[in-house]
Motif scaffolding. Structure first.
Motif, PDB file in Angstrom:
ATOM      1  N   PRO A  45       0.836  -1.206   0.000  1.00  0.00           N
ATOM      2  CA  PRO A  45       0.000   0.000   0.000  1.00  0.00           C
ATOM      3  C   PRO A  45       0.859   1.240   0.000  1.00  0.00           C
ATOM      4  O   PRO A  45       1.997   1.240   0.436  1.00  0.00           O
ATOM      5  N   ASP A  46       0.288   2.274  -0.570  1.00  0.00           N
ATOM      6  CA  ASP A  46       1.002   3.542  -0.658  1.00  0.00           C
ATOM      7  C   ASP A  46       1.040   4.199   0.717  1.00  0.00           C
ATOM      8  O   ASP A  46       0.016   4.591   1.259  1.00  0.00           O
ATOM      9  N   ARG A  47       2.270   4.346   1.294  1.00  0.00           N
ATOM     10  CA  ARG A  47       2.395   4.952   2.614  1.00  0.00           C
ATOM     11  C   ARG A  47       2.191   6.455   2.551  1.00  0.00           C
ATOM     12  O   ARG A  47       1.981   7.101   3.564  1.00  0.00           O
ATOM     13  N   GLY A  48       2.277   7.038   1.344  1.00  0.00           N
ATOM     14  CA  GLY A  48       2.104   8.485   1.247  1.00  0.00           C
ATOM     15  C   GLY A  48       0.696   8.916   1.532  1.00  0.00           C
ATOM     16  O   GLY A  48       0.435  10.077   1.809  1.00  0.00           O
ATOM     17  N   ASP A  49      -0.268   7.953   1.392  1.00  0.00           N
ATOM     18  CA  ASP A  49      -1.654   8.313   1.668  1.00  0.00           C
ATOM     19  C   ASP A  49      -1.978   8.331   3.156  1.00  0.00           C
ATOM     20  O   ASP A  49      -3.070   8.739   3.538  1.00  0.00           O
ATOM     21  N   ARG A  50      -1.051   7.834   3.942  1.00  0.00           N
ATOM     22  CA  ARG A  50      -1.340   7.785   5.382  1.00  0.00           C
ATOM     23  C   ARG A  50      -1.188   9.164   6.012  1.00  0.00           C
ATOM     24  O   ARG A  50      -0.382   9.978   5.584  1.00  0.00           O
ATOM     25  N   ARG A  51      -1.937   9.350   7.081  1.00  0.00           N
ATOM     26  CA  ARG A  51      -1.865  10.627   7.787  1.00  0.00           C
ATOM     27  C   ARG A  51      -0.609  10.679   8.655  1.00  0.00           C
ATOM     28  O   ARG A  51      -0.189   9.701   9.232  1.00  0.00           O
ATOM     29  N   ARG A  52      -0.021  11.858   8.756  1.00  0.00           N
ATOM     30  CA  ARG A  52       1.125  12.083   9.619  1.00  0.00           C
ATOM     31  C   ARG A  52       0.624  12.645  10.955  1.00  0.00           C
ATOM     32  O   ARG A  52      -0.220  13.531  10.983  1.00  0.00           O
ATOM     33  N   VAL A  93       0.642   6.146  11.304  1.00  0.00           N
ATOM     34  CA  VAL A  93       1.955   6.701  10.995  1.00  0.00           C
ATOM     35  C   VAL A  93       2.546   5.938   9.821  1.00  0.00           C
ATOM     36  O   VAL A  93       2.558   4.697   9.811  1.00  0.00           O
ATOM     37  N   GLY A  94       3.027   6.678   8.806  1.00  0.00           N
ATOM     38  CA  GLY A  94       3.666   6.037   7.663  1.00  0.00           C
ATOM     39  C   GLY A  94       5.177   6.030   7.779  1.00  0.00           C
ATOM     40  O   GLY A  94       5.835   5.057   7.400  1.00  0.00           O
ATOM     41  N   ILE A  95       5.743   7.122   8.299  1.00  0.00           N
ATOM     42  CA  ILE A  95       7.191   7.215   8.433  1.00  0.00           C
ATOM     43  C   ILE A  95       7.512   8.080   9.643  1.00  0.00           C
ATOM     44  O   ILE A  95       6.812   9.058   9.936  1.00  0.00           O
ATOM     45  N   VAL A  96       8.535   7.714  10.348  1.00  0.00           N
ATOM     46  CA  VAL A  96       9.005   8.449  11.517  1.00  0.00           C
ATOM     47  C   VAL A  96      10.339   9.078  11.142  1.00  0.00           C
ATOM     48  O   VAL A  96      11.298   8.373  10.799  1.00  0.00           O
ATOM     49  N   LEU A  97      10.401  10.403  11.208  1.00  0.00           N
ATOM     50  CA  LEU A  97      11.601  11.136  10.826  1.00  0.00           C
ATOM     51  C   LEU A  97      12.336  11.594  12.069  1.00  0.00           C
ATOM     52  O   LEU A  97      11.724  11.973  13.067  1.00  0.00           O
ATOM     53  N   LEU A 132       6.857  -2.586  16.827  1.00  0.00           N
ATOM     54  CA  LEU A 132       5.561  -1.998  16.469  1.00  0.00           C
ATOM     55  C   LEU A 132       5.581  -1.442  15.041  1.00  0.00           C
ATOM     56  O   LEU A 132       4.602  -1.578  14.291  1.00  0.00           O
ATOM     57  N   CYS A 133       6.696  -0.800  14.665  1.00  0.00           N
ATOM     58  CA  CYS A 133       6.797  -0.294  13.292  1.00  0.00           C
ATOM     59  C   CYS A 133       6.789  -1.445  12.279  1.00  0.00           C
ATOM     60  O   CYS A 133       6.241  -1.318  11.171  1.00  0.00           O
ATOM     61  N   SER A 134       7.416  -2.546  12.636  1.00  0.00           N
ATOM     62  CA  SER A 134       7.419  -3.701  11.733  1.00  0.00           C
ATOM     63  C   SER A 134       6.023  -4.260  11.550  1.00  0.00           C
ATOM     64  O   SER A 134       5.628  -4.642  10.436  1.00  0.00           O
ATOM     65  N   LEU A 135       5.240  -4.295  12.632  1.00  0.00           N
ATOM     66  CA  LEU A 135       3.883  -4.831  12.539  1.00  0.00           C
ATOM     67  C   LEU A 135       2.940  -3.897  11.792  1.00  0.00           C
ATOM     68  O   LEU A 135       2.055  -4.352  11.047  1.00  0.00           O
ATOM     69  N   SER A 136       3.125  -2.589  11.972  1.00  0.00           N
ATOM     70  CA  SER A 136       2.225  -1.630  11.320  1.00  0.00           C
ATOM     71  C   SER A 136       2.708  -1.186   9.945  1.00  0.00           C
ATOM     72  O   SER A 136       1.986  -0.486   9.236  1.00  0.00           O
ATOM     73  N   GLY A 137       3.934  -1.557   9.571  1.00  0.00           N
ATOM     74  CA  GLY A 137       4.473  -1.176   8.257  1.00  0.00           C
ATOM     75  C   GLY A 137       5.034   0.214   8.214  1.00  0.00           C
ATOM     76  O   GLY A 137       5.273   0.750   7.114  1.00  0.00           O
ATOM     77  N   ALA A 138       5.270   0.879   9.331  1.00  0.00           N
ATOM     78  CA  ALA A 138       5.825   2.231   9.348  1.00  0.00           C
ATOM     79  C   ALA A 138       7.329   2.179   9.102  1.00  0.00           C
ATOM     80  O   ALA A 138       8.013   1.204   9.441  1.00  0.00           O
ATOM     81  N   LEU A 139       7.841   3.237   8.481  1.00  0.00           N
ATOM     82  CA  LEU A 139       9.267   3.345   8.181  1.00  0.00           C
ATOM     83  C   LEU A 139       9.921   4.310   9.162  1.00  0.00           C
ATOM     84  O   LEU A 139       9.251   5.119   9.809  1.00  0.00           O
ATOM     85  N   LEU A 140      11.269   4.247   9.239  1.00  0.00           N
ATOM     86  CA  LEU A 140      12.060   5.165  10.036  1.00  0.00           C
ATOM     87  C   LEU A 140      13.110   5.772   9.138  1.00  0.00           C
ATOM     88  O   LEU A 140      13.723   5.061   8.308  1.00  0.00           O
ATOM     89  N   ASP A 174      20.939   9.516   7.350  1.00  0.00           N
ATOM     90  CA  ASP A 174      21.712   8.444   6.726  1.00  0.00           C
ATOM     91  C   ASP A 174      20.896   7.580   5.787  1.00  0.00           C
ATOM     92  O   ASP A 174      21.480   6.836   4.981  1.00  0.00           O
ATOM     93  N   GLY A 175      19.585   7.618   5.873  1.00  0.00           N
ATOM     94  CA  GLY A 175      18.780   6.795   4.987  1.00  0.00           C
ATOM     95  C   GLY A 175      17.423   6.509   5.568  1.00  0.00           C
ATOM     96  O   GLY A 175      17.056   6.996   6.645  1.00  0.00           O
ATOM     97  N   VAL A 176      16.674   5.683   4.810  1.00  0.00           N
ATOM     98  CA  VAL A 176      15.332   5.254   5.203  1.00  0.00           C
ATOM     99  C   VAL A 176      15.399   3.760   5.513  1.00  0.00           C
ATOM    100  O   VAL A 176      15.983   2.978   4.752  1.00  0.00           O
ATOM    101  N   TYR A 177      14.768   3.380   6.650  1.00  0.00           N
ATOM    102  CA  TYR A 177      14.860   1.997   7.114  1.00  0.00           C
ATOM    103  C   TYR A 177      13.460   1.413   7.260  1.00  0.00           C
ATOM    104  O   TYR A 177      12.516   2.083   7.689  1.00  0.00           O
ATOM    105  N   ASP A 178      13.388   0.131   6.872  1.00  0.00           N
ATOM    106  CA  ASP A 178      12.138  -0.617   7.026  1.00  0.00           C
ATOM    107  C   ASP A 178      12.376  -1.716   8.071  1.00  0.00           C
ATOM    108  O   ASP A 178      13.109  -2.678   7.807  1.00  0.00           O
ATOM    109  N   PRO A 179      11.798  -1.588   9.266  1.00  0.00           N
ATOM    110  CA  PRO A 179      12.059  -2.580  10.312  1.00  0.00           C
ATOM    111  C   PRO A 179      11.610  -3.978   9.953  1.00  0.00           C
ATOM    112  O   PRO A 179      12.036  -4.943  10.587  1.00  0.00           O
ATOM    113  N   SER A 180      10.753  -4.120   8.916  1.00  0.00           N
ATOM    114  CA  SER A 180      10.323  -5.466   8.543  1.00  0.00           C
ATOM    115  C   SER A 180      11.392  -6.213   7.758  1.00  0.00           C
ATOM    116  O   SER A 180      11.287  -7.432   7.603  1.00  0.00           O
TER     117      SER A 180
END
Length: 664
Positions: A2-9, A35-39, A59-67, A71-77
């Motif tokens: 799913p498109d994470r950009g559609d999620r609310r911040r 939450v879609g991404i945590v900056l 929790l981010c891995s279960l909900s699909g949120a990124l960090l 240095d970069g973007v990380y996907d805990p999954s």
């Protein structure tokens, strides 16, 4: 995906984790899937502990949120991203630990140089340069010195607290915060404040750091100051001598700590003197069971006017449940013996005692007088200051002038009140002793038993003196007899031994029972009566089991009957007038003459209607009655029963018999 950009911040993602509820709100938003991404500038700084950091990753891995960070973007999954984030969290936790350790090492290094500043106790202030000095207020310094002098003299915290309250002495406290920071306030004394003062090493000139450590098991959530415990001096991190201005010496500080430790009721210390008639409570040790265990006190009240106590060693019975008490000793007998030893030991120093007592009384009065004068000086200064403020105010500003006038009047009233109290104090306790008081102190010092037994000397005072002179007392009953071996260990290590006498229950428990029995047999064979035997034994210093009594004929008769010893009969009592003077009678002779029962004659004797006395030899009465007295007794005998009872409610008859001692 799913498109994470559609999620609310969430609006809370930009908040620092240190803000109250910041990290908790972040976790809540991630859990709800909003939450879609945590900056963040540094992702590992989002959490303060490794547990919270790994919880956020899960929790981010279960909900699909990124960090994401610079240095970069990380996907805990993903395994590689999660491994990298875990390493960053571990490195951050190690970095925090190193920073904390460096800060603590810096504090410790500064404390070892004696330069680390901390909150100062009562009686000290810190100058702008960082130097610690005595409180500039003279009265504050005087009160601090008074606290330590009073504890040296009285010996317990409760006694010091009562002394301060009785003399209306308050403690000087410097305000540590607020608009009045640094100002001096006078507050009522408390037990906790006095305990802190007596335990604080700064009063002896020490610079101490690390006295209190935090015990995690005692720490309470939400209360940062809890969980702190005070360790022994050998556990402190820094202890530097002669770095602070001192109110007391190092020796006095050590003596105060030892005294407070001894006041605690533990197995190794006698405890503070308490109420009760047992003078040796806390000092006695058992000398029979081999362990030197402390003997306990047992009180019992055979009558409301005669309370009694005893000392018992029941260590094995209490701790192991086997057997009975090791030994039991009546308290008054042992107290009297030890008291005699103490009075005999201090008798040679009677003159020195009187001189020290007079000097101590004068020093105490001078100290209290100085404190009263300082309080008066402070009150007069406050009144003068209120007067100057009132005079400097503009008369037209009535709103201010009225308030200043009230403050001036209140200051003047407080000054008058203190002046009256000070005058009453000086009249009741003048600063110097009079010649009569000095002479009275000298006379009392020469007669120490009089001081000891005076009604004004309470049990607590006697116990305090005993604990000052005696370290411990070891006692052991000799067999089952009345003898008690006593070893007194005096303060300083000197030992004295002796034997005390305790009361026992039976005659055969006496250590001299064989000699007593032989002596009684010898006197009986000589033809002595039981009374004569009892008098002889009392004259020779022999005593029955109850040490406060004397031998009586009944006890001798019982002893003779028990052992089959034939005692001579008491000489026959005279029963005829020929054996006595013409106007003297025996009870049987008068009963026969009046034709009345013996019991009635004894009843009249006890009521005082017959003039009688005890015979000098023998336990019987000799009655004196001449012809007129016999006539009066005949008339009394002839009256009907209840005559005197009815006469009490009617007009007394006009006859001599109602005026000779008969009931009215």
């Amino acid at each position: 995906m799913p498109d994470r950009g559609d999620r609310r911040r969430s609006g809370g993602l930009g908040r620092d984790g240190r803000c109250p509820g910041g990290f908790a709100k972040l976790v809540t938003e991630v859990t709800m899937g909003r939450v879609g991404i945590v900056l963040g500038i540094e992702m590992s700084r989002l959490a303060r502990t490794g547990r919270d950091w790994h919880q956020l990753l899960e929790l981010c891995s279960l909900s699909g949120a990124l960090l994401a960070d610079p240095d970069g973007v990380y996907d805990p999954s993903f395994y590689n991203d999660r491994l990298l984030l875990g390493l960053k969290g571990t490195m951050n936790e190690a970095e925090l630990y190193l920073i904390r350790q460096r800060m603590l090492s810096g504090r410790l290094a500064k404390a070892e140089r004696g330069e680390l500043a901390f909150q100062l106790p009562i009686g000290y202030v810190r100058r702008p340069s960082g130097e610690v000095v005595f409180d500039p207020d003279e009265q504050a310094r005087h009160v601090v010195g008074l606290v330590f002098d009073t504890f040296t003299r009285l010996g317990t915290l409760n006694a010091v607290l009562r002394y301060l309250v009785d003399h209306q002495i308050q403690l000087p406290v410097r305000v540590r915060g607020g608009l009045a920071k640094g100002e001096l306030e006078w507050r009522r004394p408390t037990r906790e404040t006095l305990q802190i003062m007596l335990h604080n090493p700064i009063y002896a000139g020490y610079y101490a750091y690390g006295r209190r450590r935090v015990d995690p098991r005692r720490k309470q959530p939400g209360r940062p100051s809890t969980g702190r415990i005070v360790g022994d001096s050998d556990e402190w991190l820094v202890l530097l001598a002669d770095r602070m201005p001192a109110y007391i010496t190092v020796e006095q500080y050590g003596a105060n700590l030892a005294r407070m430790a001894a006041n605690r009721q533990t197995a190794a210390s006698p405890g503070a003197p308490r109420d009760g008639s047992a003078l040796l409570a806390g000092l006695l040790r058992c000398g029979r069971c081999g362990g030197g265990h402390r003997m306990t006190v047992r009180y019992h009240t055979p009558s409301s006017r005669n309370p009694a106590h005893g000392y018992v060693c029941a260590y094995n019975q209490v701790n192991y449940g086997t057997g009975g008490p090791c030994q039991h000793i009546a308290g008054p007998a042992l107290d009297a013996y030890v008291t005699g030893q103490v009075l005999a030991a201090v008798a040679p120093a009677a003159l020195d005692i009187s001189i020290c007592a007079a000097a101590q009384a004068e020093a105490e009065r001078a100290m209290l007088d100085k404190l009263w004068r300082q309080r008066l000086e402070r009150a007069r200064y406050a009144a003068d200051r209120a007067r100057r403020q009132y005079q400097l105010a503009e008369p037209e500003n009535r709103l201010v002038v009225r308030q200043l006038e009230k403050e001036w009047e209140a200051a003047l009233a407080e000054t008058d009140h203190l002046q009256t109290d000070y005058q009453r104090f000086t009249e009741s306790l003048p600063m110097t002793l009079t010649d009569a008081q000095r002479q009275a102190i000298g006379e009392l010092a020469e007669n120490l038993p009089r001081i000891w037994n005076a009604p004004t000397t309470g049990p607590t005072d006697r116990k305090e003196l005993l604990r000052t002179l005696i370290e411990k007392i070891t006692v052991a009953v000799v067999g089952n007899s009345e003898l008690v071996d006593v070893t007194i260990t005096w303060a300083g290590g000197h030992h004295t031994t002796g034997q005390a006498i305790r009361p026992v229950a039976r005659l055969d428990q006496l250590s001299y029972y064989p000699r007593l029995l032989a002596r009684v047999t010898e006197l009986a064979e000589q033809g002595k009566t039981t009374r004569q035997i009892a008098d002889t034994l009392n004259t020779e210093g022999l005593r029955p089991p109850k040490r406060t009594s004397r031998f009586e004929p009944a006890q001798i008769r019982t002893l003779l009957n028990k052992h089959g010893i034939i005692a001579p009969r008491r000489r026959d009592r005279p029963t005829a007038l020929a054996d006595l003077r013409p106007d003297e009678w025996t009870v049987p002779g008068l009963a026969a003459a009046l034709e009345m029962p013996l019991a009635t004659v004894y009843n009249w004797i006890y009521r005082g209607w017959i003039n009688a006395r005890h015979a000098p030899e023998g336990n019987y009465w000799i009655i004196t009655a001449n012809t007129a007295e016999l006539r009066r007794l005949h008339e009394r005998r002839s009256r009907p029963p209840g005559f005197y009872t009815r006469a009490r409610w009617t007009e007394p008859p006009d006859e001599p018999s109602m005026q000779d001692g008969a009931p009215q």
